[in-house]
Design an enzyme around this catalytic site. Structure first.
Site, PDB file in Angstrom:
ATOM      1  N   GLY A  11       0.837  -1.211   0.000  1.00 22.50           N
ATOM      2  CA  GLY A  11       0.000   0.000   0.000  1.00 22.50           C
ATOM      3  C   GLY A  11       0.866   1.252   0.000  1.00 22.50           C
ATOM      4  CG  ASP A 127      -2.064  -0.844   8.057  1.00 23.20           C
ATOM      5  OD1 ASP A 127      -2.863   0.088   7.880  1.00 23.20           O
ATOM      6  OD2 ASP A 127      -2.233  -1.996   7.594  1.00 23.20           O
ATOM      7  CG  ASP A 129       1.218  -3.456   9.933  1.00 25.12           C
ATOM      8  OD1 ASP A 129       1.907  -2.659   9.255  1.00 25.12           O
ATOM      9  OD2 ASP A 129       0.527  -4.348   9.402  1.00 25.12           O
ATOM     10  NE  ARG A 171      -4.517  -5.446   4.759  1.00 25.16           N
ATOM     11  CZ  ARG A 171      -3.825  -5.563   3.652  1.00 25.16           C
ATOM     12  NH1 ARG A 171      -4.278  -6.324   2.694  1.00 25.16           N
ATOM     13  NH2 ARG A 171      -2.691  -4.934   3.492  1.00 25.16           N
TER      14      ARG A 171
END
Ligand SMILES: Nc1ncnc2c1ncn2[C@@H]1O[C@H](COP(=O)(O)OP(=O)(O)O)[C@@H](O)[C@H]1O
Ligand SMILES: O=P(O)(O)OC[C@H]1O[C@](O)(COP(=O)(O)O)[C@@H](O)[C@@H]1O
Ligand SMILES: [Mg+2]
Length: 320
Positions: A11, A127, A129, A171
Site C-alpha cells: 500500500g 498501518d 504495523d 487490517r
C-alpha cells in the site's frame, strides 16, 4: 557499491516520495548510480528499471503516493517469480536493493536477501504495523487525516445528538484506530488486538447518556468488522442507539506527508544507502528512540508490534 535499485511496494504511504528522493540524492553524493523500479515487485519481475538522477526527484518531497508506483504482486509470492526478479537484478549489475514498503514487502525482501542480493528495507505503511521501528513512514499523516475527519464529525454529532461509527484502516492492527480515538477524544475504540465486547460498548454508551452526554464517537478498525456490521450489532443489542457510519477508506492513504513523515522518510532514505555502503544488509532502517538503527528484517514481522498500553488505558479512563 556502484549501482543500486529502489522500489516501493504494498500500500502506498505519504512520505514514500521523500524517501525515494533521499535515496537518490544520498546515492549521488556517494557517486553511486541509482535505478528506480516501476510498480514494486511486479516491475522487478518484468525488469522495468530506469535510471533516476538527482534532478528527477526534484519537487517530489511534498507529494503523496509514489512516483515509482507500487503493487501487490501475486507472482512474487512464487519461487519462479522471485527467481526472475533476482535475475533481472543480476542482468543489470545491481549491487544492492532498497525496498520501501510494509511487513509483506519485507518478507519478500528477505527472500531476495537469502538469494544473495543485499537488501535494505525502509518501513512505509500507514498501518504502523512493523516491529522494530517506533513509527513507519505515512502513519503520522494518515492519523492527521483521520483526526481531521473525526473532528468534523464531532461538530455535527454534537449538534444533532448523534452516535457516529468511524471506520478507519487497519487490517490486522489498531494503531490508526487507537491513536485517532485518543487524539479525537472518542468514547470507544474497537481494535483487532482486543476481543470485541458488544456488552461493554452498550454499557459505556448508556453510562455516557445517563451522565448527560448526548453524542458519542466510536472509532472502529476495519480489521474487526465493517462499520455497517457494527451498526447492525448495535441496533440489535441496544435499539435505542441508532448509529451513523462513516468509512474513511483510501482518503487515509493520500495527501502530502506531514513534517514528521517527510523528516523520517528523508532520514531513512539516506540511512538505507549508508547501510548498503557499510555492508549492513538484510536489515530495516528502524527508528528506535529517535535514533536510526539497523533492525534484522525477520524481526520486523516475527514479533508482533504491540499497541501502547498507556494509550489503551487513556481511552478507557478519559472517555466518560
Ligand atoms: N511471505 C512473502 N514472501 C514473498 N513475498 C511476499 C510475502 N509477503 C508479501 N510479499 C510481497 O510483498 C508485496 C507487498 O506486501 P503487502 O502485504 O501487500 O503490503 P505491505 O508491504 O505494505 O505490508 C506482496 O504483494 C507480495 O508480492
Ligand atoms: O488498497 P487495498 O489494496 O485494498 O489495501 C487496503 C489496505 O492497505 C492498507 O491501507 C495499508 O496496508 P499495507 O501497508 O500492508 O499495504 C491497510 O490499512 C488496508 O487494509
Ligand atoms: Mg502491511
Amino acid at each position: 557499491m556502484k549501482r543500486i535499485a529502489v522500489l516501493t511496494s504494498g500500500g502506498d504511504a505519504p512520505g514514500m516520495n521523500a524517501a525515494i528522493r533521499a535515496v537518490v540524492r544520498c546515492a549521488a553524493y556517494h557517486d553511486i548510480k541509482c535505478l528506480g523500479v516501476a510498480q514494486g515487485y511486479e516491475g522487478l519481475i518484468d525488469g522495468i528499471f530506469r535510471k533516476i538522477e538527482v534532478r528527477d526527484v526534484g519537487s517530489i518531497i511534498q507529494r503523496g503516493g509514489t512516483v515509482l508506483r507500487t503493487s501487490r504482486s501475486e507472482r512474487f509470492l512464487t519461487e519462479e517469480g522471485r527467481k526472475k526478479a533476482r535475475q533481472q537484478c543480476d542482468d543489470r549489475n545491481i549491487d544492492g536493493l532498497i525496498v520501501i514498503g510494509g511487513d509483506g514487502s519485507f518478507r519478500g525482501a528477505w527472500e531476495l536477501q537469502k538469494m544473495g542480493l543485499p537488501v535494505v528495507g525502509i518501513p512505509a505503511t500507514i498501518d504502523n504495523d512493523v516491529n522494530g521501528t517506533d513509527m513507519t513512514i505515512g502513519f503520522d499523516t494518515a492519523l492527521n487525516t483521520a483526526l481531521d475527519a473525526v473532528r468534523r464529525l464531532r461538530d455535527t454529532a454534537h449538534s444533532h445528538d448523534k452516535l457516529f461509527i468511524v471506520e478507519v484502516m487497519g487490517r490486522h492492527c489498531g494503531f490508526i484506530a487507537l491513536q485517532t480515538a485518543v487524539a479525537g477524544g472518542a468514547e470507544f475504540a474497537v481494535l483487532p488486538e482486543i476481543p470485541f465486547d458488544i456488552g461493554a460498548l452498550c454499557k459505556k454508551l448508556k453510562a455516557s447518556r445517563l451522565s448527560g452526554k448526548n453524542y458519542s464517537l466510536i472509532i472502529l478498525a476495519e480489521g474487526v468488522m465493517s462499520g455497517y456490521e457494527l451498526q447492525k450489532k448495535l441496533a440489535e443489542q441496544a435499539p435505542g442507539y441508532k448509529a451513523t457510519v462513516t468509512v474513511l477508506g483510501h482518503i487515509q492513504r493520500g495527501g502530502a506527508p506531514s513534517s514528521y513523515d517527510a523528516t523520517i522518510a528523508t532520514r531513512m532514505g539516506a540511512y538505507a544507502v549508508n547501510c548498503l555502503l557499510e555492508g549492513k544488509h538484510g536489515v530495516m532502517t528502524g527508528l528506535v528512540n529517535g535514533h536510526m538503527t539497523p533492525v534484522p528484517l525477520p524481526n520486523t514481522w516475527e514479533v508482533k508490534k504491540r499497541l501502547n498500553p498507556e494509550l489503551l488505558e487513556l481511552v478507557k479512563e478519559l472517555s466518560i
